[in-house]
Each structure stands twice: as C-alpha cells, then as structure tokens.
Enzyme design. Sequence first.
Site, short mmCIF file in Angstrom:
data_model
loop_
_atom_site.label_atom_id
_atom_site.label_comp_id
_atom_site.label_asym_id
_atom_site.label_seq_id
_atom_site.Cartn_x
_atom_site.Cartn_y
_atom_site.Cartn_z
N GLY A 49 0.84 -1.37 0.02
CA GLY A 49 0.01 -0.16 0.06
C GLY A 49 0.87 1.21 -0.11
CD GLU A 103 2.14 0.34 7.58
OE1 GLU A 103 1.47 0.41 6.65
OE2 GLU A 103 2.29 -0.61 8.10
CG ASP A 104 -0.84 1.60 3.48
OD1 ASP A 104 -0.75 1.38 4.74
OD2 ASP A 104 -1.53 0.79 2.72
CG ASP A 107 -8.28 0.91 10.60
OD1 ASP A 107 -8.81 1.47 11.43
OD2 ASP A 107 -8.76 -0.10 9.89
CE LYS A 135 -9.53 4.03 7.72
NZ LYS A 135 -10.32 2.74 7.69
CG PHE A 156 -12.90 0.44 2.76
CD1 PHE A 156 -11.77 -0.23 3.65
CD2 PHE A 156 -13.04 0.47 1.56
CE1 PHE A 156 -10.91 -1.30 3.07
CE2 PHE A 156 -12.04 -0.15 0.67
CZ PHE A 156 -11.28 -0.89 1.53
CB VAL A 157 -10.20 5.67 2.03
CG1 VAL A 157 -10.96 6.79 2.90
CG2 VAL A 157 -8.79 5.41 2.94
CG ASP A 163 -6.23 -3.38 -1.93
OD1 ASP A 163 -5.63 -2.96 -0.68
OD2 ASP A 163 -6.25 -4.67 -1.91
NE ARG A 169 -2.42 -3.07 -3.93
CZ ARG A 169 -2.52 -3.24 -2.42
NH1 ARG A 169 -2.49 -2.23 -1.82
NH2 ARG A 169 -2.77 -4.34 -1.93
#
Length: 178
Positions: A49, A103-104, A107, A135, A156-157, A163, A169
């Site tokens: 990601g 990191e992407d 969460d 988040k 959720f994105v 993805d 992606r």
Amino acid sequence: MSNLITVKDKQFKPYISSEIILKEVKRLAQEICNDLARQNPLFVVVLNGSFMFAADLLREITIPCEISFVKVASYHGTSSTGSVTELIGLTEEIGGRTVVIVEDIVDTGVTLEKLLGVLEKKNVKQIKIASALLKPDAYKKDIPVNYVGLKIPNDFVVGYGLDYDGQGRNLKDIYVLA
Ligand code: 5GP
C-alpha cells in the site's frame, strides 16, 4: 453522480484530492529532513500500500538516506507461540540506525505494533513512523505515529496505494465508499 467511480462491485466518491495529499506529504518530508538530518535514516517502506506515498515522500527528502522495501507476513505458529510476524525483504543491517517506517494507513495499529515488535529486537537506535493516513477513532495503541499526512474518520478509503480487493491502488486521489 458523475464523479462516482466503481471499484469492483462498490461505488466510491472523491474524498481527498492528490493536490491536498501532496501538500501534506511535502510538509512531512520537511519535518523529517529537519528532525533527522545527519542521521542517514533508513526508510523502511511497507508494501504494497505504501508505494505511492513512499515515492512522493522520498522525492522530497533532501538529506542523505537509504530506502528498503519490506512486506509483513503473519502466520499462525503453534498454539504456544500464537501469531508470528516476519519481515520479508529487510536485508540491511539495522542495528544502531535511525529507522523510519513508511506506512500507507494506520487504522487499529495492529500491523504497526507487530512491525515494531520485529524491529525492536534488532537494536535499532530509534524508530520513527510516517503514515500517509491515520484513523484516530480506530487507533487505540500508545505508539506515537510521528509523521501523519492526514487524519481521517473511520471510513473505508481506496486510492493512493490503498486497494479494495486488489484494485484501486493506482488512483492518484483518495476515494471513500459512497
Ligand atoms: P491496522 O493493522 O492498523 O488496523 O490496519 C492497517 C492495514 O489495514 C493497512 O495497512 C491497510 O492495508 C488496511 N486498511 C486499514 N484501513 C483501510 C482503508 O480505509 N482502506 C484500505 N484500502 N485499507 C485499509
């Protein structure tokens, strides 16, 4: 609505434009350069990601640094060991070094916690964490995320490396479930 997009079987709407993302990424890069100059940090990019965030972030890093790409593999060991996390691809000797995890999205922080567990065993000098997205309503760990691009609600994105079931992606903007 014409600006809705379909990824697999779900519809998403525009959420954060690439211009806004890039502005925040440049800010993060500046902070990292100020904080870690002369430390030759090793950026550990967590695939898949983070590839787009890493490419944008690292192009803005102007201090000497190194970059490594890893994957996190979790598998269940015996009942006594529970779940075991392994880092695939980290070939650099990282003892005594400043490591920046790229990191992407953070969460719940479970992935991050496992990653730190692995890296902390390797006697690094310090570990910093950079994440494109966080988040805050879902994140309940005590580990500080040092460099955060954008804080988003518990939605959720997709896009910008993230993805939905393998797709989306490549989108340069971030979209949220419509
Ligand atoms: P955590 O372990 O912090 O709960 O979750 C981290 C991972 O979950 C991320 O690296 C990412 O793969 C996935 N994830 C969490 N939130 C989202 C989201 O909103 N969209 C997508 N596409 N993946 C997410």
